[in-house]
Design a protein around this motif. Structure first.
Motif, PDB file in Angstrom:
ATOM      1  N   ASP A  24       0.838  -1.208   0.000  1.00 25.80           N
ATOM      2  CA  ASP A  24       0.000   0.000   0.000  1.00 25.80           C
ATOM      3  C   ASP A  24       0.871   1.255   0.000  1.00 25.80           C
ATOM      4  O   ASP A  24       0.601   2.218  -0.719  1.00 25.80           O
ATOM      5  CB  ASP A  24      -0.926  -0.006   1.216  1.00 25.80           C
ATOM      6  CG  ASP A  24      -1.809  -1.240   1.240  1.00 25.80           C
ATOM      7  OD1 ASP A  24      -2.839  -1.240   0.551  1.00 25.80           O
ATOM      8  OD2 ASP A  24      -1.447  -2.214   1.917  1.00 25.80           O
ATOM      9  N   VAL A  25       1.915   1.218   0.802  1.00 23.05           N
ATOM     10  CA  VAL A  25       2.840   2.354   0.846  1.00 23.05           C
ATOM     11  C   VAL A  25       3.555   2.493  -0.484  1.00 23.05           C
ATOM     12  O   VAL A  25       3.688   3.599  -1.032  1.00 23.05           O
ATOM     13  CB  VAL A  25       3.863   2.178   1.990  1.00 23.05           C
ATOM     14  CG1 VAL A  25       4.888   3.308   1.969  1.00 23.05           C
ATOM     15  CG2 VAL A  25       3.178   2.112   3.344  1.00 23.05           C
ATOM     16  N   MET A  26       4.000   1.381  -1.051  1.00 24.96           N
ATOM     17  CA  MET A  26       4.770   1.441  -2.300  1.00 24.96           C
ATOM     18  C   MET A  26       3.888   1.874  -3.478  1.00 24.96           C
ATOM     19  O   MET A  26       4.358   2.551  -4.390  1.00 24.96           O
ATOM     20  CB  MET A  26       5.424   0.092  -2.578  1.00 24.96           C
ATOM     21  CG  MET A  26       6.539  -0.223  -1.611  1.00 24.96           C
ATOM     22  SD  MET A  26       7.865   1.017  -1.598  1.00 24.96           S
ATOM     23  CE  MET A  26       8.814   0.468  -3.013  1.00 24.96           C
ATOM     24  N   THR A  27       2.618   1.494  -3.461  1.00 18.01           N
ATOM     25  CA  THR A  27       1.701   1.935  -4.514  1.00 18.01           C
ATOM     26  C   THR A  27       1.582   3.459  -4.479  1.00 18.01           C
ATOM     27  O   THR A  27       1.604   4.123  -5.519  1.00 18.01           O
ATOM     28  CB  THR A  27       0.321   1.271  -4.311  1.00 18.01           C
ATOM     29  OG1 THR A  27       0.518  -0.141  -4.326  1.00 18.01           O
ATOM     30  CG2 THR A  27      -0.655   1.663  -5.391  1.00 18.01           C
ATOM     31  N   MET A  28       1.485   3.999  -3.273  1.00 19.20           N
ATOM     32  CA  MET A  28       1.458   5.451  -3.098  1.00 19.20           C
ATOM     33  C   MET A  28       2.750   6.085  -3.625  1.00 19.20           C
ATOM     34  O   MET A  28       2.740   7.093  -4.309  1.00 19.20           O
ATOM     35  CB  MET A  28       1.366   5.740  -1.593  1.00 19.20           C
ATOM     36  CG  MET A  28       0.213   6.586  -1.171  1.00 19.20           C
ATOM     37  SD  MET A  28       0.411   6.876   0.630  1.00 19.20           S
ATOM     38  CE  MET A  28      -1.126   6.230   1.179  1.00 19.20           C
ATOM     39  N   ALA A  29       3.871   5.435  -3.296  1.00 17.95           N
ATOM     40  CA  ALA A  29       5.178   5.986  -3.671  1.00 17.95           C
ATOM     41  C   ALA A  29       5.404   5.941  -5.172  1.00 17.95           C
ATOM     42  O   ALA A  29       6.169   6.735  -5.722  1.00 17.95           O
ATOM     43  CB  ALA A  29       6.291   5.225  -2.951  1.00 17.95           C
ATOM     44  N   LEU A  30       4.723   5.012  -5.850  1.00 14.18           N
ATOM     45  CA  LEU A  30       4.927   4.850  -7.302  1.00 14.18           C
ATOM     46  C   LEU A  30       4.053   5.786  -8.126  1.00 14.18           C
ATOM     47  O   LEU A  30       4.194   5.831  -9.351  1.00 14.18           O
ATOM     48  CB  LEU A  30       4.676   3.396  -7.704  1.00 14.18           C
ATOM     49  CG  LEU A  30       5.802   2.414  -7.370  1.00 14.18           C
ATOM     50  CD1 LEU A  30       5.354   0.982  -7.591  1.00 14.18           C
ATOM     51  CD2 LEU A  30       7.050   2.725  -8.196  1.00 14.18           C
ATOM     52  N   GLU A  31       3.192   6.530  -7.474  1.00 10.82           N
ATOM     53  CA  GLU A  31       2.301   7.452  -8.205  1.00 10.82           C
ATOM     54  C   GLU A  31       3.118   8.442  -9.031  1.00 10.82           C
ATOM     55  O   GLU A  31       3.953   9.167  -8.485  1.00 10.82           O
ATOM     56  CB  GLU A  31       1.443   8.225  -7.192  1.00 10.82           C
ATOM     57  CG  GLU A  31      -0.036   8.195  -7.502  1.00 10.82           C
ATOM     58  CD  GLU A  31      -0.793   9.068  -6.510  1.00 10.82           C
ATOM     59  OE1 GLU A  31      -1.230   8.520  -5.489  1.00 10.82           O
ATOM     60  OE2 GLU A  31      -0.897  10.289  -6.768  1.00 10.82           O
ATOM     61  N   GLY A  32       2.889   8.418 -10.334  1.00 12.12           N
ATOM     62  CA  GLY A  32       3.607   9.350 -11.207  1.00 12.12           C
ATOM     63  C   GLY A  32       5.012   8.891 -11.560  1.00 12.12           C
ATOM     64  O   GLY A  32       5.746   9.608 -12.229  1.00 12.12           O
ATOM     65  N   GLN A  33       5.424   7.716 -11.090  1.00  7.29           N
ATOM     66  CA  GLN A  33       6.754   7.194 -11.410  1.00  7.29           C
ATOM     67  C   GLN A  33       6.641   6.112 -12.485  1.00  7.29           C
ATOM     68  O   GLN A  33       5.540   5.682 -12.842  1.00  7.29           O
ATOM     69  CB  GLN A  33       7.421   6.619 -10.161  1.00  7.29           C
ATOM     70  CG  GLN A  33       7.561   7.610  -9.021  1.00  7.29           C
ATOM     71  CD  GLN A  33       8.355   8.842  -9.402  1.00  7.29           C
ATOM     72  OE1 GLN A  33       9.251   8.789 -10.231  1.00  7.29           O
ATOM     73  NE2 GLN A  33       8.008   9.978  -8.811  1.00  7.29           N
ATOM     74  N   GLU A  34       7.780   5.640 -12.974  1.00  5.50           N
ATOM     75  CA  GLU A  34       7.773   4.670 -14.071  1.00  5.50           C
ATOM     76  C   GLU A  34       7.398   3.264 -13.623  1.00  5.50           C
ATOM     77  O   GLU A  34       7.147   2.399 -14.447  1.00  5.50           O
ATOM     78  CB  GLU A  34       9.149   4.661 -14.741  1.00  5.50           C
ATOM     79  CG  GLU A  34       9.358   5.914 -15.587  1.00  5.50           C
ATOM     80  CD  GLU A  34      10.742   5.988 -16.211  1.00  5.50           C
ATOM     81  OE1 GLU A  34      11.478   4.988 -16.175  1.00  5.50           O
ATOM     82  OE2 GLU A  34      11.075   7.063 -16.735  1.00  5.50           O
ATOM     83  N   GLY A  35       7.378   3.017 -12.330  1.00  8.14           N
ATOM     84  CA  GLY A  35       6.877   1.737 -11.857  1.00  8.14           C
ATOM     85  C   GLY A  35       7.910   0.781 -11.324  1.00  8.14           C
ATOM     86  O   GLY A  35       7.570  -0.278 -10.812  1.00  8.14           O
ATOM     87  N   GLY A  36       9.188   1.125 -11.425  1.00 14.59           N
ATOM     88  CA  GLY A  36      10.225   0.231 -10.906  1.00 14.59           C
ATOM     89  C   GLY A  36      10.511   0.523  -9.443  1.00 14.59           C
ATOM     90  O   GLY A  36      10.328   1.644  -8.983  1.00 14.59           O
ATOM     91  N   ILE A  37      10.932  -0.507  -8.736  1.00 11.73           N
ATOM     92  CA  ILE A  37      11.264  -0.337  -7.317  1.00 11.73           C
ATOM     93  C   ILE A  37      12.639  -0.937  -6.999  1.00 11.73           C
ATOM     94  O   ILE A  37      13.229  -1.643  -7.823  1.00 11.73           O
ATOM     95  CB  ILE A  37      10.204  -0.972  -6.384  1.00 11.73           C
ATOM     96  CG1 ILE A  37      10.158  -2.493  -6.569  1.00 11.73           C
ATOM     97  CG2 ILE A  37       8.839  -0.336  -6.592  1.00 11.73           C
ATOM     98  CD1 ILE A  37       9.406  -3.224  -5.474  1.00 11.73           C
TER      99      ILE A  37
END
Lengths: 377, 377
Positions: free
Chosen positions: A47-60
């Motif tokens: 849930d936190v990482m989904t928030m963090a990926l908002e507007g990003q290319e999707g890699g972690i």
């Protein structure tokens, strides 16, 4: 349900602060023209990482294969496993790739290239690898001195079973900086070293599409990221007392705290005893070398507002000792026996690791969700 | 299966050393004529506790209600919950009593007697309580000064919903002792203070059947336990570097270790990088105040034999830095990239808490079992 009905000790996550922290760094990276590859090691939660990926290319980024498996299962495919690879980790890495995960490994030696290449070629796949660079003497990685960089790059480019994806570095020493000017300088050192290595690889005819840098302090203070393709950071989502001590955030930005019950008073000594010992706070004493030593954590009321100058000055396994950092009188009525306090942690990664879940609260302290963590390896 | 086929980092438990440690303290307590009530907080595992209960009366100590629930489910009924009770813990305690558990709570204030009595009386049960004593200024508990002891004792004896079972103390300061003579003196201080409080209660016409003392150092060095009815200890099952530094055990007695992979060499610095950082070792630096600082742990080969003077001198989340404590040359061939080492922990409770299971091995390193831990609260 209000947080004060929760059993103690437990981990509380303030959703509004979390969202604000994430949006601030995202906006900063957008302004600098660099993609953010958030690190999943702090939150260990989708849930936190989904928030963090908002507007990003999707890699972690991840720090364990267990995180990689978990995030992949939750739909994230582009994953950098940012800890130097070991032979015993390869079977699991390859199984994850078989399932469709796009895993990039990290290495800094010819030995590692050889055992990855051998296992991958035998498995019939190609494992992309980043070369780890040492930009600040912090721990792993190679420097520009000597011929390791080109030797490893050439081997990665030529061997079956591996491919050269680029370079990665982490300015871990930024945690020891004493001023924002020092962090700014560290950010430039991190950037320029990574870019110089990428250029050296390219000058040798080798590909280097990825130039990955990052730490929460340097991501917050970098002024220019020319030549960098991605920034990695993790702690910025929660922040903590170490980051506040570095001037990277304010104490009020810290999204994660430990809820504890007061279980005793030692009035003559000026001690409040709680059920949040080092098992609840972790043994991290990251602020001990900073200007303001916060003990094992900064004490707030159950409402999240700081209580005088109270800190957790001592910790046993399941006992915390709260006292005033300046030896002033304890506000006994604000921490009566049986009442609750909230404690801001030195290090969000370490404290969160002691729990299997977050109790997510809104600004009024209502529990709005429970988010689980993927601990272990 | 040999331990070197395990994924790293992981927790290894040497069964022969565990058995020897348990038998030694059991024999010592037998000789002193006192029952041992082993503490379940170190192992957090029923197989270890079953071993520890051999020849004992069957009661245990716990540090969390989760341990209490787990051990009760595994058949142990007589449980002392040795952390001061908080209101938010009462519903779960009472539910466990409803199921048949014989739970004793700990308290050191009139406020706690009142809220336990109120909840228990409303629930229609009587909760037995021990009064926590402060024998060494370590954290919680009351002293003989003032009239707290008799006031709390009288209230426990008279109120509905509670009963006075006795007194309990823990000489936590014994961990700071600098000699075995000092530990012996601390053991006598722990004993005499507890016995004096028990006698004061009895002199006031109050019952005090239980006089409970204990810590791993004092249990190992007590010369006389007259008046004591039970000894509590937990770390003695595994031992650790802090206990070795105190002279309570030898390094060779330490039953628990972390298996790690070597993931890099920093040859110019004399560093071996492993995948066992503070997430694998914990942040515990308990030997830092001792004569021999062991960093984050003492490094052994995969066979468990110490490697020169190597220690884990630094730790990040998933990276450990091994170096020689005296700056001598690293035996690079003994810790080649991709090879494995075993690391003895500063503090068995803290390091074990980072894992959900033990890989139980025999003396030759064969994995003979997997035992799970009950972490959290």
């Amino acid at each position: 349900m209000h947080l004060t009905t929760l059993e103690t000790p437990c981990l509380v996550l303030d959703k509004a602060k979390l969202q604000k922290n994430i949006r601030n760094l995202n906006a900063r990276m957008k302004a600098l023209g660099v993609n953010l590859r958030p690190h999943g090691k702090t939150a260990k939660n989708i849930d936190v990482m989904t928030m963090a990926l908002e507007g990003q290319e999707g890699g972690i980024t991840v720090s364990t294969l267990k995180e990689a498996e978990y995030y992949f299962e939750k739909g994230i495919t582009d994953i950098v496993y940012a800890v130097g690879i070991a032979p015993v980790k390869l079977p699991r890495t390859l199984r994850l790739m078989d399932k469709g995960a796009d895993i990039t490994v990290l290495l800094d030696s010819v030995e590692q290239v050889r055992f990855v290449a051998e296992a991958a070629a035998e498995h019939g796949v190609t494992v992309p690898a980043l070369i780890e660079l040492d930009c600040d003497g912090h721990r792993s990685g190679i420097t520009l001195e000597g011929d390791d960089l080109i030797a490893i790059g050439t081997l990665l480019h030529n061997e079956h079973g591996v491919s050269l994806k680029g370079v990665l570095t982490h300015a871990g020493e930024s945690y020891q900086c004493r001023s924002t000017e020092a962090i700014r300088a560290m950010a430039e050192q991190e950037r320029s070293m990574a870019v110089a290595c990428a250029e050296a690889l390219r000058a040798s005819g080798l590909p280097c599409p990825v130039v990955s840098v990052g730490s929460t302090p340097t991501s917050n203070f970098a002024q220019d990221l020319t030549g960098v393709t991605e920034m990695r950071a993790g702690v910025y989502m929660f922040y903590d007392l170490v980051m506040a001590g570095l001037g990277v955030c304010d104490e009020g930005d810290i999204a994660v705290s430990v809820l504890a019950s007061v279980i005793g008073h030692q009035k003559r000594k000026g001690w409040v005893i709680t059920d949040a010992g080092w098992m609840a706070m972790s043994r991290d004493r990251g602020t001990s070398a900073q200007a303001l030593d916060q003990g094992y954590g900064r004490v707030c009321g159950a409402d999240g507002e700081p209580l005088d100058d109270l800190i957790v000055s001592g910790a046993n396994q399941e006992h915390g000792i709260i006292s005033d950092r300046n030896g002033k009188k304890i506000p006994w009525a604000s921490c009566g026996i049986g009442s609750m306090v909230r404690i801001l942690p030195n290090h969000a990664c370490a404290t969160s690791a002691m729990y299997d879940r977050y109790h997510v609260v809104d600004a009024s302290g209502e529990v709005v969700d429970t988010w689980h963590r993927v601990n272990g390896w």
